[in-house]
Write an enzyme that holds these catalytic residues in place. Structure first.
Site, PDB file in Angstrom:
ATOM      1  N   ASN A   1       0.875  -1.178   0.000  1.00  0.00           N
ATOM      2  CA  ASN A   1       0.000   0.000   0.000  1.00  0.00           C
ATOM      3  C   ASN A   1       0.908   1.223   0.000  1.00  0.00           C
ATOM      4  OD1 ASN A   1      -1.778   2.061   0.483  1.00  0.00           O
ATOM      5  ND2 ASN A   1      -2.337   1.409   2.562  1.00  0.00           N
ATOM      6  N   TRP A   2       0.973   1.865  -1.152  1.00  0.00           N
ATOM      7  CA  TRP A   2       1.919   2.992  -1.304  1.00  0.00           C
ATOM      8  C   TRP A   2       1.378   4.276  -0.679  1.00  0.00           C
ATOM      9  CZ3 TRP A   2       3.839   2.423  -7.114  1.00  0.00           C
ATOM     10  CH2 TRP A   2       4.453   1.159  -7.249  1.00  0.00           C
ATOM     11  N   LYS A   3       0.110   4.261  -0.290  1.00  0.00           N
ATOM     12  CA  LYS A   3      -0.519   5.449   0.299  1.00  0.00           C
ATOM     13  C   LYS A   3      -0.306   6.662  -0.618  1.00  0.00           C
ATOM     14  CE  LYS A   3      -0.161   3.258   4.765  1.00  0.00           C
ATOM     15  NZ  LYS A   3      -0.062   3.353   6.201  1.00  0.00           N
TER      16      LYS A   3
ATOM     17  N   HIS B   1      -9.504   1.243   5.088  1.00  0.00           N
ATOM     18  CA  HIS B   1      -8.209   1.435   5.759  1.00  0.00           C
ATOM     19  C   HIS B   1      -8.397   2.421   6.924  1.00  0.00           C
ATOM     20  CE1 HIS B   1      -4.091   2.592   6.557  1.00  0.00           C
ATOM     21  NE2 HIS B   1      -3.728   1.485   5.942  1.00  0.00           N
TER      22      HIS B   1
ATOM     23  N   GLU C   1      -6.710   4.816   7.966  1.00  0.00           N
ATOM     24  CA  GLU C   1      -6.446   6.230   7.664  1.00  0.00           C
ATOM     25  C   GLU C   1      -7.674   6.876   7.032  1.00  0.00           C
ATOM     26  OE1 GLU C   1      -2.775   5.541   5.571  1.00  0.00           O
ATOM     27  OE2 GLU C   1      -1.803   5.080   7.480  1.00  0.00           O
TER      28      GLU C   1
ATOM     29  N   GLU D   1      -5.041  -4.629  10.873  1.00  0.00           N
ATOM     30  CA  GLU D   1      -4.030  -3.581  10.994  1.00  0.00           C
ATOM     31  C   GLU D   1      -4.278  -2.787  12.278  1.00  0.00           C
ATOM     32  OE1 GLU D   1      -2.089  -2.459   6.993  1.00  0.00           O
ATOM     33  OE2 GLU D   1      -3.830  -1.197   7.289  1.00  0.00           O
TER      34      GLU D   1
ATOM     35  N   GLY E   1       2.880   2.595  10.770  1.00  0.00           N
ATOM     36  CA  GLY E   1       3.828   3.684  10.592  1.00  0.00           C
ATOM     37  C   GLY E   1       4.598   4.058  11.841  1.00  0.00           C
TER      38      GLY E   1
ATOM     39  N   SER F   1       3.750  -1.816  10.337  1.00  0.00           N
ATOM     40  CA  SER F   1       5.209  -1.854  10.531  1.00  0.00           C
ATOM     41  C   SER F   1       5.837  -3.198  10.150  1.00  0.00           C
ATOM     42  CB  SER F   1       5.576  -1.474  11.967  1.00  0.00           C
ATOM     43  OG  SER F   1       5.179  -0.134  12.232  1.00  0.00           O
TER      44      SER F   1
ATOM     45  N   GLY G   1       2.995  -1.032   4.276  1.00  0.00           N
ATOM     46  CA  GLY G   1       2.995   0.385   3.925  1.00  0.00           C
ATOM     47  C   GLY G   1       4.396   0.860   3.594  1.00  0.00           C
ATOM     48  N   GLY G   2       5.041   1.492   4.555  1.00  0.00           N
ATOM     49  CA  GLY G   2       6.345   2.123   4.335  1.00  0.00           C
ATOM     50  C   GLY G   2       7.362   1.252   3.617  1.00  0.00           C
TER      51      GLY G   2
HETATM   52  P1  13P Z   1       3.234   0.658   7.629  1.00  0.00           P
HETATM   53  O1  13P Z   1       3.743  -0.656   7.036  1.00  0.00           O
HETATM   54  O2  13P Z   1       3.928   1.852   7.097  1.00  0.00           O
HETATM   55  O3  13P Z   1       3.173   0.580   9.111  1.00  0.00           O
HETATM   56  O4  13P Z   1       1.714   0.811   7.125  1.00  0.00           O
HETATM   57  C1  13P Z   1       0.842  -0.230   7.270  1.00  0.00           C
HETATM   58  C2  13P Z   1      -0.397   0.057   6.508  1.00  0.00           C
HETATM   59  O5  13P Z   1      -1.159   0.929   6.893  1.00  0.00           O
HETATM   60  C3  13P Z   1      -0.644  -0.694   5.276  1.00  0.00           C
HETATM   61  O6  13P Z   1      -1.945  -0.511   4.824  1.00  0.00           O
END
Ligand code: 13P
Length: 259
Positions: free
Chosen positions: A9-11, A95, A97, A167, A173, A213, A234-235
């Protein structure tokens, strides 16, 4: 056995130029991923370019969200048929967020899950508790409410076509991932609910990913848990080598089998 699934997930990261470069590096580093399914979810603006770079590669394309209507007066939104046209076969739904920043409700998330399924794409329904909720002992209440509402009214065969992602909000993050035992505990609970909502047989086929993470360094231990069927990253998915490292670990677990 459930095939491990790793989703990046590149956000809100990556111009089209950057997305092309990242996709090329991932594609070239993962020519024939075996025993694992791989999906990348770039921002909307990069979907067409990433689709083109992926070409005939086994890596599949997903979106980060969608609207539940196929078309209409919804400024700024993108519908499932629009995503399908760009070769998306997956979309994240709910998600944390988006729940927090956009105010997506469980009811809207349920409409999105239905819309995604009705167009033949796979929804990845995200659930997870905040740090406060965990401290107050509300983890199971929270994820149960999100799961029941997200899948409300779905038939067993529709539930069979969904993917879940656990999640924990406090792990996203932050660098502080859930321990494998914490992930397994909640994911086992979610699978129990799936047995009730669909059937025991269906619950055994639905993949439940862990996200929060995940990096190459902790992926082995998390993925070794029988309840953890893959990772939503994510990251670390913004770095081709890190993402490839996680995919390779998932593939090893998938090939070796669990238990
Ligand atoms: P991180 O891997 O950056 O913690 O993000 C997780 C995430 O929200 C994937 O959807």
């Amino acid at each position: 056995m459930r095939t491990p699934l790793v989703i990046g997930n590149w956000k809100m990261h990556g111009t089209v130029v950057e997305a092309r470069a990242l996709t090329t590096a991932i594609r070239d580093g993962l020519k024939r991923p075996r025993g694992v399914q791989v999906v990348v979810c770039p921002p909307f603006t990069a979907l067409a370019a990433v689709s083109e770079v992926l070409g005939g590669s086994p890596i599949q394309l997903g979106a980060q969200t969608c609207h539940h209507e196929p078309a209409g007066a919804h400024t700024g939104e993108v519908s499932v048929p629009m995503l399908a046209e760009l070769t998306c076969r997956w979309t994240l739904v709910g998600h944390s967020e988006r729940r927090k920043e956009i105010g997506e409700s469980d009811e809207v998330i349920n409409l999105k899950v239905r819309a995604v399924l009705s167009h033949g794409l796979t929804p990845v329904l995200c659930v997870g508790e905040t740090g406060d909720e965990r401290r107050q002992g509300l983890t199971f209440n929270t994820v149960e409410g999100q799961l029941r509402a997200g899948l409300a009214g779905l038939a067993g065969e529709q539930i069979a076509k969904t993917v879940l992602a656990y999640e924990p909000v406090w792990a996203i993050g932050t660098g502080a991932n859930a321990t494998p035992a914490q992930a397994a505990e909640v994911q086992g609970y979610l699978r129990g609910l799936l047995s009730e909502l669909a059937s025991k047989e269906i619950a055994q086929t639905v993949r439940i990913l862990y996200g929060g993470s995940v990096k190459a360094e902790n992926a082995d231990a998390l993925l070794a848990e029988p309840e953890v069927d893959g990772a939503l990253v994510g990251g670390a998915s913004l770095n081709a080598q890190a993402f490839i490292g996680i995919v390779r670990k998932a593939a090893r677990v998938g090939t070796a089998g669990k238990e």
